[in-house]
Design a protein around this motif. Structure first.
Motif, PDB file in Angstrom:
ATOM      1  N   GLU A  27       0.676  -1.549  -0.273  1.00 33.57           N
ATOM      2  CA  GLU A  27      -0.074   0.085  -0.302  1.00 33.57           C
ATOM      3  C   GLU A  27       0.455   1.369  -0.091  1.00 33.57           C
ATOM      4  OE1 GLU A  27      -2.345   1.852   3.612  1.00 33.57           O
ATOM      5  OE2 GLU A  27      -3.597   0.532   2.572  1.00 33.57           O
ATOM      6  N   VAL A  28       0.873   1.548  -0.975  1.00 32.74           N
ATOM      7  CA  VAL A  28       1.742   3.138  -0.770  1.00 32.74           C
ATOM      8  C   VAL A  28       1.018   4.574  -1.300  1.00 32.74           C
ATOM      9  CG1 VAL A  28       3.262   4.940  -2.650  1.00 32.74           C
ATOM     10  CG2 VAL A  28       3.117   2.253  -2.754  1.00 32.74           C
ATOM     11  N   THR A  29       1.248   5.695  -0.262  1.00 33.55           N
ATOM     12  CA  THR A  29       0.943   6.560   0.037  1.00 33.55           C
ATOM     13  C   THR A  29       1.555   7.969   0.035  1.00 33.55           C
ATOM     14  OG1 THR A  29      -0.156   5.697   2.088  1.00 33.55           O
ATOM     15  CG2 THR A  29      -0.156   7.764   2.413  1.00 33.55           C
ATOM     16  N   ASN A  30       1.504   8.337  -0.634  1.00 33.38           N
ATOM     17  CA  ASN A  30       1.832   9.684  -1.038  1.00 33.38           C
ATOM     18  C   ASN A  30       2.309  10.722   0.131  1.00 33.38           C
ATOM     19  OD1 ASN A  30       2.905   8.753  -3.646  1.00 33.38           O
ATOM     20  ND2 ASN A  30       0.795   9.467  -4.281  1.00 33.38           N
ATOM     21  N   HIS A  31       3.308  11.348   0.592  1.00 37.35           N
ATOM     22  CA  HIS A  31       3.370  12.585   1.035  1.00 37.35           C
ATOM     23  C   HIS A  31       4.206  13.530   0.565  1.00 37.35           C
ATOM     24  CE1 HIS A  31       3.944  14.866   5.068  1.00 37.35           C
ATOM     25  NE2 HIS A  31       5.096  14.678   4.462  1.00 37.35           N
ATOM     26  N   LEU A  32       2.881  14.058   0.313  1.00 34.74           N
ATOM     27  CA  LEU A  32       3.289  15.406  -0.313  1.00 34.74           C
ATOM     28  C   LEU A  32       4.009  16.611   0.943  1.00 34.74           C
ATOM     29  CD1 LEU A  32      -0.072  16.000  -2.644  1.00 34.74           C
ATOM     30  CD2 LEU A  32       2.575  14.928  -2.617  1.00 34.74           C
ATOM     31  N   LEU A  33       4.763  17.372   0.372  1.00 34.55           N
ATOM     32  CA  LEU A  33       5.358  18.774   1.222  1.00 34.55           C
ATOM     33  C   LEU A  33       4.205  19.699   2.303  1.00 34.55           C
ATOM     34  CD1 LEU A  33       8.659  20.062   1.214  1.00 34.55           C
ATOM     35  CD2 LEU A  33       7.162  21.743  -0.765  1.00 34.55           C
ATOM     36  N   GLY A  34       4.688  19.679   2.628  1.00 36.70           N
ATOM     37  CA  GLY A  34       3.906  20.270   3.960  1.00 36.70           C
ATOM     38  C   GLY A  34       2.310  19.392   4.421  1.00 36.70           C
ATOM     39  N   GLU A  35       2.701  18.845   4.252  1.00 38.16           N
ATOM     40  CA  GLU A  35       1.166  17.755   4.349  1.00 38.16           C
ATOM     41  C   GLU A  35       1.866  17.113   6.375  1.00 38.16           C
ATOM     42  OE1 GLU A  35      -1.402  15.285   0.824  1.00 38.16           O
ATOM     43  OE2 GLU A  35       0.517  14.574   1.996  1.00 38.16           O
ATOM     44  N   SER A  36       0.583  16.566   6.860  1.00 37.68           N
ATOM     45  CA  SER A  36       1.454  16.219   8.037  1.00 37.68           C
ATOM     46  C   SER A  36       0.771  14.733   8.567  1.00 37.68           C
ATOM     47  CB  SER A  36       0.077  16.157   9.256  1.00 37.68           C
ATOM     48  OG  SER A  36      -1.095  15.679   8.694  1.00 37.68           O
ATOM     49  N   ILE A  37       2.257  13.758   8.987  1.00 38.15           N
ATOM     50  CA  ILE A  37       2.220  12.136   8.233  1.00 38.15           C
ATOM     51  C   ILE A  37       2.261  11.962  10.559  1.00 38.15           C
ATOM     52  CG2 ILE A  37       4.757  12.937   8.165  1.00 38.15           C
ATOM     53  CD1 ILE A  37       4.998  10.561   6.797  1.00 38.15           C
ATOM     54  N   ASN A  38       2.249  10.615  10.411  1.00 40.24           N
ATOM     55  CA  ASN A  38       2.589   9.787  11.470  1.00 40.24           C
ATOM     56  C   ASN A  38       2.812   8.831  11.212  1.00 40.24           C
ATOM     57  OD1 ASN A  38       2.061   8.308  14.090  1.00 40.24           O
ATOM     58  ND2 ASN A  38      -0.185   7.559  14.206  1.00 40.24           N
ATOM     59  N   PRO A  39       4.402   8.535  11.267  1.00 42.47           N
ATOM     60  CA  PRO A  39       5.983   7.500  10.947  1.00 42.47           C
ATOM     61  C   PRO A  39       4.829   6.227  11.582  1.00 42.47           C
ATOM     62  CG  PRO A  39       5.910   9.889  12.053  1.00 42.47           C
ATOM     63  CD  PRO A  39       4.864   9.869  12.506  1.00 42.47           C
ATOM     64  N   ASP A  40       4.252   6.280  12.740  1.00 41.25           N
ATOM     65  CA  ASP A  40       4.164   5.089  13.206  1.00 41.25           C
ATOM     66  C   ASP A  40       3.102   4.523  12.387  1.00 41.25           C
ATOM     67  OD1 ASP A  40       5.927   5.222  15.576  1.00 41.25           O
ATOM     68  OD2 ASP A  40       3.973   5.977  16.467  1.00 41.25           O
ATOM     69  N   ASP A  41       2.600   5.314  11.381  1.00 43.79           N
ATOM     70  CA  ASP A  41       1.358   4.389  10.141  1.00 43.79           C
ATOM     71  C   ASP A  41       2.029   3.578   8.986  1.00 43.79           C
ATOM     72  OD1 ASP A  41      -0.433   5.189  11.432  1.00 43.79           O
ATOM     73  OD2 ASP A  41      -1.242   7.126  10.131  1.00 43.79           O
ATOM     74  N   PHE A  42       3.551   3.374   8.631  1.00 45.20           N
ATOM     75  CA  PHE A  42       3.780   2.727   7.423  1.00 45.20           C
ATOM     76  C   PHE A  42       5.155   2.142   8.541  1.00 45.20           C
ATOM     77  CE2 PHE A  42       2.277   7.120   6.676  1.00 45.20           C
ATOM     78  CZ  PHE A  42       1.766   7.166   5.459  1.00 45.20           C
ATOM     79  N   ASP A  43       5.565   1.088   6.998  1.00 45.14           N
ATOM     80  CA  ASP A  43       6.877  -0.082   7.318  1.00 45.14           C
ATOM     81  C   ASP A  43       7.496   0.873   7.032  1.00 45.14           C
ATOM     82  OD1 ASP A  43       4.190  -1.560   8.324  1.00 45.14           O
ATOM     83  OD2 ASP A  43       3.891  -1.957   6.791  1.00 45.14           O
ATOM     84  N   ILE A  44       6.974   1.634   5.976  1.00 39.12           N
ATOM     85  CA  ILE A  44       8.843   2.416   4.571  1.00 39.12           C
ATOM     86  C   ILE A  44       9.135   3.395   4.058  1.00 39.12           C
ATOM     87  CG2 ILE A  44      10.741   1.413   2.514  1.00 39.12           C
ATOM     88  CD1 ILE A  44       9.155  -1.764   2.811  1.00 39.12           C
ATOM     89  N   PHE A  45       9.863   3.545   4.620  1.00 41.40           N
ATOM     90  CA  PHE A  45      10.210   5.505   4.090  1.00 41.40           C
ATOM     91  C   PHE A  45      10.132   5.331   2.711  1.00 41.40           C
ATOM     92  CE2 PHE A  45       8.019   5.677   8.305  1.00 41.40           C
ATOM     93  CZ  PHE A  45       7.457   6.628   8.244  1.00 41.40           C
ATOM     94  N   TYR A  46      10.690   5.819   1.875  1.00 39.68           N
ATOM     95  CA  TYR A  46      10.204   6.139   0.907  1.00 39.68           C
ATOM     96  C   TYR A  46      10.626   7.488   0.152  1.00 39.68           C
ATOM     97  CZ  TYR A  46      12.531   5.702  -4.155  1.00 39.68           C
ATOM     98  OH  TYR A  46      13.783   5.740  -5.255  1.00 39.68           O
ATOM     99  N   LEU A  47      12.039   7.609  -0.025  1.00 43.24           N
ATOM    100  CA  LEU A  47      12.715   9.197  -0.474  1.00 43.24           C
ATOM    101  C   LEU A  47      13.751   9.233  -1.867  1.00 43.24           C
ATOM    102  CD1 LEU A  47      12.647  12.424  -0.299  1.00 43.24           C
ATOM    103  CD2 LEU A  47      14.772  11.815   1.615  1.00 43.24           C
ATOM    104  N   GLY A  48      13.171   9.918  -2.694  1.00 40.00           N
ATOM    105  CA  GLY A  48      14.407   9.630  -3.985  1.00 40.00           C
ATOM    106  C   GLY A  48      15.458  10.721  -4.113  1.00 40.00           C
ATOM    107  N   GLY A  49      15.552  11.118  -5.121  1.00 42.83           N
ATOM    108  CA  GLY A  49      16.579  12.250  -5.411  1.00 42.83           C
ATOM    109  C   GLY A  49      15.927  13.387  -5.284  1.00 42.83           C
ATOM    110  N   ALA A  50      16.675  14.672  -4.930  1.00 43.76           N
ATOM    111  CA  ALA A  50      15.791  16.093  -5.738  1.00 43.76           C
ATOM    112  C   ALA A  50      16.658  17.310  -5.824  1.00 43.76           C
ATOM    113  CB  ALA A  50      16.048  16.383  -4.191  1.00 43.76           C
TER     114      ALA A  50
END
Length: 92
Positions: A47-70
């Motif tokens: 299950e992939v959830t997109n987290h956009l700049l400025g959105e709130s997030i609960n890190p406990d809701d996820f198993d993996i965090f993916y961050l690409g290059g910028a």
């Protein structure tokens, strides 16, 4: 000596795709697709959830965090936003 062993069966992996709006031009959506495909090949649902700049997030809701290059100009905005996420803030 008695050992207590707990087995946790995971059937769904929750992935948080960090800043997909800012980082997708680097082609990172293909990496997410490959991860999802690999999980499915191993009989796991993704299950992939997109987290956009400025959105709130609960890190406990996820198993993996993916961050690409910028791009250079995006890095400061992304770093500032990441510091607002409590679990990530402890590692930066």
């Amino acid at each position: 000596m008695k050992l207590d062993i707990s087995i946790v069966i995971i059937s769904k992996i929750k992935i948080c795709y960090l800043y997909s709006d800012a980082l997708n031009p680097a082609g990172d959506s293909g990496n997410i697709k490959a991860i999802v495909r690999h999980l499915k090949d191993n009989r796991l649902e993704a299950e992939v959830t997109n987290h956009l700049l400025g959105e709130s997030i609960n890190p406990d809701d996820f198993d993996i965090f993916y961050l690409g290059g910028a791009q250079d100009f995006d890095r400061e905005a992304i770093l500032s936003d990441m510091k607002k996420i409590s679990v990530i803030n402890n590692t930066l």
